[in-house]
Design a protein around this motif. Structure first.
Motif, PDB file in Angstrom:
ATOM      1  N   GLY A  86       0.475  -1.248  -0.387  1.00 12.59           N
ATOM      2  CA  GLY A  86      -0.580   0.146   0.051  1.00 12.59           C
ATOM      3  C   GLY A  86       0.475   1.542  -0.068  1.00 12.59           C
ATOM      4  O   GLY A  86       0.518   2.806   0.069  1.00 12.59           O
ATOM      5  N   TRP A  87       1.817   0.985   0.863  1.00 13.89           N
ATOM      6  CA  TRP A  87       3.084   2.247   0.374  1.00 13.89           C
ATOM      7  C   TRP A  87       4.344   1.716  -0.002  1.00 13.89           C
ATOM      8  O   TRP A  87       4.637   0.574   1.125  1.00 13.89           O
ATOM      9  N   GLY A  94       2.472   7.957   3.493  1.00 15.62           N
ATOM     10  CA  GLY A  94       2.131   7.743   3.044  1.00 15.62           C
ATOM     11  C   GLY A  94       0.925   6.731   4.013  1.00 15.62           C
ATOM     12  O   GLY A  94      -0.461   6.494   3.664  1.00 15.62           O
ATOM     13  N   GLU A  95       1.190   6.040   5.097  1.00 19.18           N
ATOM     14  CA  GLU A  95       1.007   5.103   5.855  1.00 19.18           C
ATOM     15  C   GLU A  95      -0.385   5.771   6.569  1.00 19.18           C
ATOM     16  O   GLU A  95      -0.834   5.418   6.853  1.00 19.18           O
ATOM     17  N   PHE A  98      -2.849   7.124   4.893  1.00 19.76           N
ATOM     18  CA  PHE A  98      -4.052   5.700   3.894  1.00 19.76           C
ATOM     19  C   PHE A  98      -5.039   5.438   5.560  1.00 19.76           C
ATOM     20  O   PHE A  98      -6.252   5.198   5.316  1.00 19.76           O
ATOM     21  N   CYS A  99      -3.656   5.253   6.900  1.00 17.97           N
ATOM     22  CA  CYS A  99      -5.161   4.957   8.217  1.00 17.97           C
ATOM     23  C   CYS A  99      -5.440   5.849   8.720  1.00 17.97           C
ATOM     24  O   CYS A  99      -6.614   5.606   9.207  1.00 17.97           O
ATOM     25  N   ARG A 150      -3.000  -2.375  -1.000  1.00 20.26           N
ATOM     26  CA  ARG A 150      -3.421  -2.790   0.397  1.00 20.26           C
ATOM     27  C   ARG A 150      -4.612  -2.321   0.123  1.00 20.26           C
ATOM     28  O   ARG A 150      -5.150  -1.297   0.573  1.00 20.26           O
ATOM     29  N   TRP A 152      -8.695  -1.369   2.145  1.00 20.15           N
ATOM     30  CA  TRP A 152      -9.110  -1.422   4.242  1.00 20.15           C
ATOM     31  C   TRP A 152      -9.587  -2.942   4.879  1.00 20.15           C
ATOM     32  O   TRP A 152     -10.907  -3.075   4.092  1.00 20.15           O
TER      33      TRP A 152
END
Length: 298
Positions: A86-87, A94-95, A98-99, A150, A152
């Motif tokens: 995902g990153w 980036g993490e 996304f989170c 990645r 969700w």
């Protein structure tokens, strides 16, 4: 002090910067109160931090992604395995993006009921028996992960691998969303009728919807995954089967019930005594717990 001197001091105080700032602040405070009364402030969205996430869930997600990646390989060679999904590896920004930006609103965060309900596919169980699900079907998940993406993730209690379920998102964590189970669309052939009448409401047990023999296989797999996650070299170790217990029910010699008593109020005639409800902090009134010994149940 003469009247003229008192008037002079009062005049200086009235025009002093401190006095003027205080008066202005008081006036601004009154104005802010009026504004808040006319325009009630909405609750700020909860800031999701990694420290609040369940490590067992994050570990299960990483193992799932690696298993999906390796399922397309002819061998267990991890040479091409991405360092992360995902990153880019080490891309903390980036993490974080996304989170902290989940695609589905949470009910507790003010999302509309229709927006918070969705269909998911359960791919794996955590070591605590919680389903790891995504909106992607197994085929779609394999395609996404093969590109290094990645998905969700949703954690859904009382589900099994391979099931399709209807859920309601409740609360967001770092990289996943806690969800309540609304119904099973496609059930697993391993699903059985839970023997406890409180199962599904009570948070005390997590695997009664799985047969006892399959529970033993699940626990064996949990140990195997723990070794693999600790060090890839341990993946080739053979974990012995889990030994049967002579008693499937009625074996617990100790139970710790809880009770709810409202603070700063008179003691009610009826107080719920039992265990916490699944996904809640309230106590579910329990009259009997079938995993306890006869003495404990009495």
């Amino acid at each position: 002090m003469s009247e003229d001197a008192a008037t002079s001091i009062g005049a200086k105080r009235a025009v002093s910067p401190t006095h003027a700032a205080t008066a202005e602040a008081l006036g601004a405070g009154a104005a802010q109160k009026r504004m808040r009364a006319q325009h009630p402030r909405t609750r700020k969205p909860r800031q999701v931090r990694k420290a609040t996430a369940d490590e067992s869930v994050l570990d299960a997600v990483e193992l799932l992604l690696k298993d999906v990646w390796l399922s397309d390989c002819a061998s267990s060679n991890t040479a091409g395995l991405p360092a992360t999904f995902g990153w880019s590896a080490g891309d903390q920004q980036g993490e974080a993006l996304f989170c902290r930006n989940p695609p589905i609103p949470a009910k507790l965060a003010g999302g509309e009921p229709a927006e918070c309900e969705l269909e998911v596919y359960v791919h794996e169980l955590t070591e605590r028996g919680i389903g790891i699900a995504t909106r992607e079907s197994p085929g779609e998940l394999r395609e996404l992960v093969s590109r290094g993406g990645r998905p969700w993730v949703f954690t859904v209690p009382f589900t099994l691998s391979g099931e399709r379920a209807r859920v309601r998102s409740v609360r967001h964590e770092w990289g996943y969303t806690q969800a309540d189970l609304l119904g099973i669309g496609e059930g697993s052939p391993l699903r059985v009728e839970a023997p406890c009448k409180y199962y599904g409401e009570c948070s005390g047990c997590q695997l009664q919807h799985l047969g006892y023999e399959d529970q033993l296989l699940f626990k064996q797999r949990v140990v195997q995954r723990a070794f693999t996650h600790a060090n890839p070299l341990f993946a080739s170790l053979t974990v012995s089967p889990v030994m049967h217990s002579p008693l499937q029910l009625g074996y617990r010699t100790k139970l710790t019930p809880h009770f709810d008593v409202p603070k700063h109020s008179e003691l009610p005639e009826q107080v719920p005594i039992g265990f916490t409800r699944s996904g809640q902090r309230r106590v579910l009134d329990i009259e009997d717990c079938i995993i306890g010994t006869d003495a404990v149940r009495r």
